[in-house]
Every structure is written in C-alpha cells, then in structure tokens.
Write a protein that holds these residues in place. Structure first.
Motif, short mmCIF file in Angstrom:
data_model
loop_
_atom_site.label_atom_id
_atom_site.label_comp_id
_atom_site.label_asym_id
_atom_site.label_seq_id
_atom_site.Cartn_x
_atom_site.Cartn_y
_atom_site.Cartn_z
N ASN A 185 -1.83 -3.71 -1.92
CA ASN A 185 -1.17 -3.45 -3.20
C ASN A 185 0.32 -3.72 -3.05
OD1 ASN A 185 -3.60 -2.52 -4.37
ND2 ASN A 185 -3.23 -0.44 -3.62
N LEU A 198 -11.15 8.73 2.27
CA LEU A 198 -12.00 8.73 1.08
C LEU A 198 -13.34 9.32 1.48
CD1 LEU A 198 -12.71 7.96 -1.82
CD2 LEU A 198 -13.17 5.63 -1.02
N VAL A 200 -6.49 5.86 3.26
CA VAL A 200 -5.46 5.38 2.34
C VAL A 200 -4.13 6.04 2.68
CG1 VAL A 200 -7.11 4.92 0.48
CG2 VAL A 200 -5.98 7.16 0.62
N VAL A 252 -1.27 7.05 -3.94
CA VAL A 252 -2.42 6.65 -3.12
C VAL A 252 -2.36 5.14 -2.93
CG1 VAL A 252 -4.94 6.56 -2.94
CG2 VAL A 252 -3.83 8.56 -3.97
N ASP A 253 -2.10 4.70 -1.70
CA ASP A 253 -1.91 3.27 -1.42
C ASP A 253 -0.91 2.64 -2.40
OD1 ASP A 253 -3.28 2.86 0.90
OD2 ASP A 253 -5.08 2.02 -0.02
N LEU A 287 -8.15 -0.37 -4.76
CA LEU A 287 -9.01 0.81 -4.75
C LEU A 287 -10.45 0.49 -5.17
CD1 LEU A 287 -6.86 3.82 -6.05
CD2 LEU A 287 -7.52 3.23 -3.71
N LEU A 296 -12.55 9.32 -7.38
CA LEU A 296 -12.50 9.27 -5.93
C LEU A 296 -12.03 10.62 -5.39
CD1 LEU A 296 -10.77 5.80 -5.32
CD2 LEU A 296 -13.20 6.29 -5.69
N THR A 325 -5.76 -3.23 -8.47
CA THR A 325 -5.46 -2.72 -7.13
C THR A 325 -6.65 -2.87 -6.19
OG1 THR A 325 -6.24 -0.43 -7.44
CG2 THR A 325 -4.03 -0.97 -8.29
N ARG A 364 -12.50 0.17 -2.00
CA ARG A 364 -12.54 1.26 -1.04
C ARG A 364 -13.93 1.89 -0.99
NH1 ARG A 364 -8.64 0.58 2.55
NH2 ARG A 364 -6.54 0.62 1.66
N LEU A 410 -9.93 6.95 -12.04
CA LEU A 410 -9.41 5.60 -12.18
C LEU A 410 -10.02 4.90 -13.39
CD1 LEU A 410 -9.69 4.52 -8.43
CD2 LEU A 410 -7.77 5.65 -9.59
N ASN A 419 0.84 -1.21 0.00
CA ASN A 419 0.00 0.00 0.00
C ASN A 419 0.87 1.25 0.00
OD1 ASN A 419 -2.28 -1.58 0.01
ND2 ASN A 419 -2.90 -1.09 2.10
#
Length: 206
Positions: A83, A109, A179, A141-142, A170, A121, A168, A173, A160, A45
């Motif tokens: 991740n 988030l 994160v 991010v992570d 995400l 996000l 990943t 989430r 994304l 992450n």
C-alpha cells in the motif's frame, strides 16, 4: 505526515539484501511519481520510507534494521504489492486521521467474516498494546486509516467496504498474515498521560 488514505498499490520489482539492511525497488506509475524527488517520504504499508533513487518508473527505498524488526516489509518478496501513500501536503483533504508513518508493532489476522458487500477482519495485537484499543477509535492497518469496530481484549475488528478492498492489499490477506499497526497518536498520548498521572498519585514517595 500521512492521512491513512491509501492512494494505491505498487509492485516490489527488486530486493537488494545486505547485512540487516534491505533496498526495495518499487514500480510506481506516473501519477504516484508526479513531483516525487529523492529525499521525499512515502508510506509503504504504513511505514514511512525515504526515496533514495529514481530511475524511470523504478523508485528505491532503504530499510534499516529497526524497520525490518518492527514491520512486515522484511518478509516481502519480488512480485508482492504494498500500500502506498505520498506524504500529505498543507491544504490536502484529511479523509482519514493524522498518521506519522511510525509503525508501533505488527498484528496477526486471526479471523475473516465475509458478507455480500463488506468484510470484517479480526486482528490480535501484542497484549501490551491492548490498552490503546477503543471501540470507534482509529487505527492504522498497513497504512490504512480504519475505525475500530469491536474490541475483545487484545483483539479488534475493522469493517471494510468494497472500495477499500479494491484499492489496498487487505483483499489478499489471509488468517496468519501479519500487518503493520500504527496506533492513533492522540489516543496513545491521552492513554499514556492518564497512566502517568494515576501512577504519580499512587506513588508513596509523593
């Protein structure tokens, strides 16, 4: 050094708890473990951790007090996924941006905007780090190298594509999740240098 191009996810299969200290054991597949040795660096992450033990598919990493304080790794439980990125090697393609694996803080988030083929996000940083946010700048991010979309005070958005969501964590989430954040090192260096120069010009002693 890392590139922010996450190579996949790995499942946390065991957690050994001690006083302000944790050992995480991950189930890493053959591709992820190829050439891996004790002492190697692997980002979880986005947090750089050192391999302490390898037993077949199970790879162990120690987490110190500072890591548990600054990152979301201390809140993980068996069955969660992280991740993963192996350390970059000379000659590797840099598809993201240079990252150190040193998490500066966590962000919450706060909002998810859904669209047919992508997802936006919105995250909120602690206020003191808002000065490092710039539209079209980079952020980790992570452990994922992402381009900042919009900036509204201490809030920023990222967009994304399906590949990022598939590769990943995400995609899992939800609002309220936290994160790990790594600010682009070049951005941080430039902002802090400008702040020091301006402060010195306004210093009455000088």
């Amino acid at each position: 050094m890392f590139t922010g191009i996450v190579q996949g996810t790995a499942e946390l299969v065991s957690v050994e708890e001690r006083n302000e200290f944790r050992t995480h054991v991950l189930d890493m597949d053959d591709v992820m473990r190829k050439g891996l040795e004790i002492g190697a660096s692997v980002a979880h992450n986005g947090c750089c951790l050192t391999v302490t033990r390898i037993e077949g598919e199970r790879v162990s990493f120690d987490l110190m007090r500072e890591t548990l304080r600054l990152t979301n790794l201390g809140g993980l439980k068996v069955g969660d996924r992280v991740n993963i990125e192996r350390a970059a090697r000379f000659g590797d393609e840099i598809g993201g941006h240079a990252m150190s694996g040193h998490v500066i803080c966590m962000a919450e988030l706060v909002e998810i905007d859904e669209a047919p083929d992508n997802r936006r996000l919105w995250f909120e940083l602690p206020a003191e780090y808002a000065r490092f946010l710039f539209e079209k700048g980079y952020v980790g991010v992570d452990g994922i190298s992402l381009t900042i979309g919009d900036v509204r005070g201490a809030r920023f958005s990222v967009n994304l594509i399906p590949e990022t969501l598939a590769r990943t964590t995400l995609s899992d989430r939800a609002p309220g999740d936290r994160v790990n954040i790594e600010i682009d090192p070049q951005t941080q260096a430039i902002v802090e240098t400008v702040e020091r120069v301006l402060a010195s010009r306004n210093d009455p002693v000088r």
